[in-house]
Design a protein around this motif. Structure first.
Motif, mmCIF file in Angstrom:
data_model
loop_
_atom_site.group_PDB
_atom_site.id
_atom_site.type_symbol
_atom_site.label_atom_id
_atom_site.label_comp_id
_atom_site.label_asym_id
_atom_site.label_seq_id
_atom_site.Cartn_x
_atom_site.Cartn_y
_atom_site.Cartn_z
ATOM 1 N N GLN A 290 0.051 -4.938 13.771
ATOM 2 C CA GLN A 290 1.329 -4.259 13.971
ATOM 3 C C GLN A 290 1.156 -2.926 14.699
ATOM 4 N N ARG B 11 5.185 -2.051 10.283
ATOM 5 C CA ARG B 11 4.249 -1.262 9.476
ATOM 6 C C ARG B 11 2.968 -1.105 10.277
ATOM 7 N N PRO C 15 1.005 -3.875 -1.496
ATOM 8 C CA PRO C 15 -0.441 -3.569 -1.505
ATOM 9 C C PRO C 15 -0.749 -2.331 -2.341
ATOM 10 N N ASP D 264 0.295 0.217 9.690
ATOM 11 C CA ASP D 264 -0.984 0.148 8.970
ATOM 12 C C ASP D 264 -1.395 -1.282 8.673
ATOM 13 N N GLU D 265 -0.600 -2.283 9.105
ATOM 14 C CA GLU D 265 -0.973 -3.679 8.881
ATOM 15 C C GLU D 265 -1.632 -4.244 10.130
ATOM 16 N N PRO D 266 -2.558 -5.193 9.950
ATOM 17 C CA PRO D 266 -3.270 -5.761 11.100
ATOM 18 C C PRO D 266 -2.315 -6.311 12.155
ATOM 19 N N ARG E 181 -0.739 4.842 8.383
ATOM 20 C CA ARG E 181 -0.034 4.830 7.097
ATOM 21 C C ARG E 181 1.100 5.858 7.071
ATOM 22 N N TYR F 115 9.359 -2.791 2.021
ATOM 23 C CA TYR F 115 9.079 -3.819 1.014
ATOM 24 C C TYR F 115 10.252 -4.047 0.049
#
Length: 514
Positions: A355, A349, A118, A351-353, A402, A327
């Motif tokens: 998680q 992660r 991203p 910062d991911e939806p 993040r 990643y």
């Protein structure tokens, strides 16, 4: 006679030396045979002697504000040829993928356009330097030296824990550990075919010279250190001495006309490659932190103009961000069209939806790491943390998803370690060092095995009180000698009585220019 391994009890983790109680792994049989007859008090005496020798020779490190002898355990960590083949292929693959990522991130950004990584990962990174965008380094190399941290999990499989491609340190202790062990147990090296580590500096100097700006036939290389107060100063001085190049501080260099010069008592001489051991922020007060007094004003401008090469390159921090780590397997597939040889530790992660909630629900069962942390600082091991620490960590993760990743706790493998006058299992990891000269990624056979000296502790960093072991890589046949460097790839290092340019110099090797 007491056997120093009599009371050794396996921990709840993969043991490097024993398959099961009383059954030693084949690679360790000669070591066990050599250590068993030694009285515990004698082994303790040898360890104390070695510590005194390290202190006398300046092989030290700073811990809790105190300069201490480098802690080396007398039991080596041993890797057989098959294990090492896997590790070196995996580390090399990892470095090639990260090198491709850096070229892409500071170039066409294909991986971001294609959705592999991203955009926010790049644009929110404090280590992204816009000035580095579009700059093509000599040979396409930004990662000249890498340290990839590995652990062995409960099943005995190696996994990557972290990538370090800014200023990885520790290789000097690999060299010193081997020197010490060959003096303490010389007979073991006669019986075992252990691959040598003393070719590292030849490889490093060859790679640094290969990184010189185009058109420079006889480049001058220097090692730039923050100074004697830096915890890794011993390493900076040792590497400069072994490479036969000058160790300099920022005030030893001057920039003029987008070129870098080194002050000497014979006048100013040009510098073409700077193996810098400073973080990006302190490198150049004109471009980075204006309050830096250890950098060199103008050196970034010289690098951007292509007149000097900085190794490692400025801006590499975007490649060893711990969030980018998650990643890397995808980057290996994307850039190299290969499957990862060494897997990651399972990671979240936040910062991911979805998680973030998953992490918060099981925060007491995970390891929480700040993405920008180093030296083991800021890591919270959920199963060992108290309620107050967990609550504080939870609030920090919610405030800045993040800024953290979460990982499954891995019971790092253990190795017998001298604790008082007996052997006890202690958790270890491994940092192999890789050198990239633009044509090949070479991995030093062995690397730094770090050991957590406290029982049950999983933090192995020396900055957190950890120790080390000599890492032996066994050859299948007779051990190869250090590869002689051809005249084409590496010029003869100036004799010790001469300066780095081969002319009589008034500055001794390793000494700072005045």
């Amino acid at each position: 006679m007491a056997d120093i391994f009599d009371a050794y009890a396996l921990a709840d983790a993969w043991d490097e030396m024993f398959e099961r109680p009383g059954e030693v792994r084949a690679a360790y049989e000669p070591v066990l045979a050599a250590l068993q007859p030694i009285e515990p008090s004698e082994l303790r005496f040898r360890a104390d002697q070695m510590a005194r020798a390290f202190t006398d020779r300046g092989v030290t490190y700073a811990f809790a504000g105190e300069e201490r002898p480098w802690p080396l355990d007398l039991v080596p960590r041993i890797l057989d040829a098959l294990e090492w083949d896997l590790i070196q292929r995996g580390v090399s693959q990892r470095v090639r993928a990260l090198e491709a990522y850096l070229a892409d991130a500071y170039g066409p950004a294909r991986a971001f356009e294609d959705g592999v990584v991203p955009w926010r990962l790049l644009l929110n990174s404090p280590h992204f330097h816009r000035a580095a965008h579009g700059v093509e380094p000599p040979g396409g190399v930004r990662i000249h030296v890498a340290g990839i941290d590995l652990v062995r999990d409960e099943a005995g499989d190696f996994r990557v824990l972290e990538d370090n491609v800014r200023v990885p340190s520790g290789v000097s202790y690999v060299i010193e550990n081997r020197r010490a062990m060959t003096r303490i147990f010389p007979s073991l090296f006669a019986e075992q075919h252990v691959l040598p580590v003393d070719g590292y500096c030849h490889r490093l100097l060859a790679a640094l010279r290969a990184a010189a700006p185009d058109g420079i036939q006889d480049p001058r290389v220097v090692v730039l250190t923050p100074g004697p107060n830096n915890a890794a100063y011993f390493e900076h001085a040792l590497l400069a001495r072994l490479m036969g190049v000058q160790l300099v501080e920022g005030h030893d260099l001057v920039c003029r006309g987008n070129r870098v010069w080194m002050r000497t008592t014979r006048g100013e001489v040009p510098v073409h490659v700077v193996y810098r051991r400073l973080d990006d922020d302190f490198l150049d007060p004109l471009h980075c932190r204006p309050d830096s007094v250890i950098g060199c004003p103008g050196i970034m401008g010289a690098a951007l103009a292509g007149n000097v090469t900085l190794a490692n390159a400025v801006g590499n921090g975007i490649a060893d961000d711990k969030l980018l780590y998650t990643y890397v397997p995808d980057l290996i597939r994307y850039y190299l069209s290969e499957e990862p040889i060494l897997p990651n530790v399972e990671s979240f992660r936040p910062d991911e939806p979805g998680q973030l909630e998953a992490v918060l629900d099981q925060i007491d069962q995970l390891v929480i790491k700040p993405v920008d942390g180093a030296g083991g600082q800021g890591i919270v091991i959920g199963p060992k943390a108290d309620r107050e620490t967990l609550e504080r960590t939870r609030e920090a993760v919610i405030a800045d998803p993040r800024g953290f990743i979460a990982q499954r706790p891995v019971a790092l493998s253990t190795s017998p370690t001298l604790a008082g006058e007996h052997m006890a299992p202690r958790h270890i990891d491994l940092r192999p060092f890789a050198i990239n000269d633009g044509n090949d990624v070479w991995v030093l056979p062995g690397g730094l095995t770090r050991v957590a000296l406290q029982e049950g502790n999983l933090i192995v960093n020396s900055s957190q009180g950890g120790g080390s072991k000599d890492t032996w890589v066994l050859a299948e046949g007779p051990a190869a000698q250090p590869v002689p460097v051809s005249a084409g790839s590496l010029p003869a290092v100036a004799p010790r009585q001469l300066g780095p340019d081969g002319t009589p110099a008034v500055v001794q090797e390793g000494a700072q220019q005045q």
